[in-house]
Design an enzyme around this catalytic site. Structure first.
Site: not given
Ligand code: BDR
Ligand code: CA
Length: 314
Positions: A241
Site C-alpha cells: 500500500h
Molecule cells: C494501511 O493501513 C496500514 O496497515 C498500512 O500501513 C497501510 O498504510 C492499509 O490499509
C-alpha cells in the site's frame, strides 16, 4: 523531488521509507511518525531505527499526532498487531538508533517545509491523516502550494479492510480525513482500489535475499512476516500500500484516476467510508484524484528492483 513522508510505521511504511531512500530522484527531507499501526512513540522510534539501519540517520524524524481528532488517546487494535507484529515491523529487532526525534511536531515541520519549498515539495502520508489535517489547519495557503500531496487511505470502488466500508488509515481518524478531502487542496488518494492490485510474495524478494547486510536481512524479515499475515483469510501476499502512495507522487501519469470531490463518513456503520460528496456532485472542479488502476506487475518489479539495487550498493 524533495519529500516528506508521514508514516505510522508499520511494515509497508518501512518499505515506503526504503523505497524513498532507494530512488535517486528523491531527497528525503523529513519523516513524521504518527499513531496508527503502532503508538506514536513506537512509530517515531521505528523511523529512527530504520533510518539508522538504512544509513540515513541525518534525516529528521518529527513526532506526529498520538491520537485521532476528538479522542483522548489511542491504542492499536489486534488487527494491527496481526498485520504488523507487536513492534510494527514484523517483530524484527533492530539496534536502537543513537539519535533522537526532533522537537518540531510533524504538522509544524510540514508547514515550514511547504513555506520554504512550495511546489518542489511532495508530501506522502501513509497513516491516519491527522498530521496532514493539522498542517492544513495551521497554514492552508502554505499547504496549498505543495507540489504533490499523496495519501494512502480509503476505498472507493472496493470494500474496506477494517470494516465493510472503511480502510484502516481513514478509519483511524475519519474527522481528520474528512477535513483533508474537503479542504479543496488537490489530493491524490491511493486507496485499496489500487493498492490491493500490488502484492508481494516470497519470490519477489529473491534479489533482496542475496544481499548480506543487516538492512537486507531486516527488510526480508519484515516482508516475510507481512506477506504471510496481511490477509485475514490466510491468503499469502502483502499489498504494498504505502510504497504505492509514494509512486503516485513520483509518477502520477502511471495511474488511471477518477477525479471526484470526496467526503468521509464520520459516524454510524459507514464510519471511515470515503465517498463522493453529494453536495459537490455538480461542481465541475474535482479536487481529489482517486487512483483506480496501475500497471501492477510493472510496479512490483520496479519497487523490488530499486530496493535490491540500493541494498546491493556499497
Ligand atoms: C494501511 O493501513 C496500514 O496497515 C498500512 O500501513 C497501510 O498504510 C492499509 O490499509
Ligand atoms: Ca501505513
Amino acid at each position: 523531488m524533495k519529500l516528506i513522508l508521514d508514516l505510522d510505521t508499520g511494515i509497508d511504511d518501512a518499505l515506503a521509507l526504503a523505497y524513498a531512500l532507494a530512488l535517486p530522484q528523491v531527497e528525503l527531507i523529513g519523516v513524521g511518525g504518527c499513531f496508527g499501526n503502532v503508538t506514536r512513540d513506537r512509530s517515531v522510534q521505528n523511523n529512527l531505527d530504520l533510518l539508522a539501519l538504512f544509513g540515513a540517520p541525518e534525516v529528521p524524524v518529527c513526532p506526529g499526532a498520538d491520537h485521532p481528532w476528538g479522542a483522548d488517546g489511542y491504542r492499536p487494535g489486534d488487527f494491527k498487531y496481526r498485520v504488523h507484529g507487536e513492534n510494527g515491523i514484523g517483530n524484527v529487532l533492530l539496534p536502537a538508533a543513537g539519535g533522537r526525534a526532533c522537537e518540531t511536531p510533524a504538522a509544524r515541520f510540514l508547514v515550514e517545509a511547504a513555506r520554504r519549498w512550495g511546489g518542489e515539495l511532495a508530501v506522502v502520508a501513509t497513516g491516519p491523516l491527522t498530521d496532514l489535517a493539522d498542517a492544513i489547519r495551521l497554514d492552508r495557503a502554505a499547504m496549498a502550494s505543495v507540489g504533490a500531496i499523496s495519501v494512502m487511505g480509503g476505498a472507493l470502488t472496493v470494500p474496506g479492510n477494517r470494516t465493510p466500508f472503511a480502510e484502516a488509515n481513514i478509519c483511524d481518524d475519519p474527522a481528520a480525513a474528512k477535513y483533508v478531502f474537503e479542504s479543496g487542496l488537490p489530493v491524490t488518494m491511493v486507496g485499496l482500489d489500487v493498492t490491493l492490485q500490488t502484492k508481494i510474495v516470497g519470490a519477489d524478494l529473491a534479489r533482496w535475499r542475496q544481499v548480506e547486510s543487516p538492512a537486507a536481512a531486516a527488510l526480508v524479515g519484515m516482508s516475510e512476516y507481512y506477506y504471510t499475515n496481511e490477509s485475514e483469510t490466510g491468503e499469502i501476499g502483502g499489498a504494498i500500500h504505502d510504497p504505492l502512495a509514494l509512486e503516485a507522487a513520483l509518477c502520477p501519469g502511471a495511474f488511471s484516476v477518477l477525479p471526484i470531490n470526496l467526503t468521509v463518513e464520520t459516524e454510524g456503520p459507514g464510519r471511515g467510508r470515503t465517498i463522493g460528496d453529494p453536495a459537490l456532485l455538480g461542481r465541475p472542479e474535482k479536487t481529489t484524484r482517486v487512483c483506480v488502476g496501475v500497471g501492477a506487475a510493472a510496479f512490483v518489479a520496479k519497487f523490488c528492483g530499486a530496493i535490491a539495487d540500493w541494498l546491493g550498493r556499497d
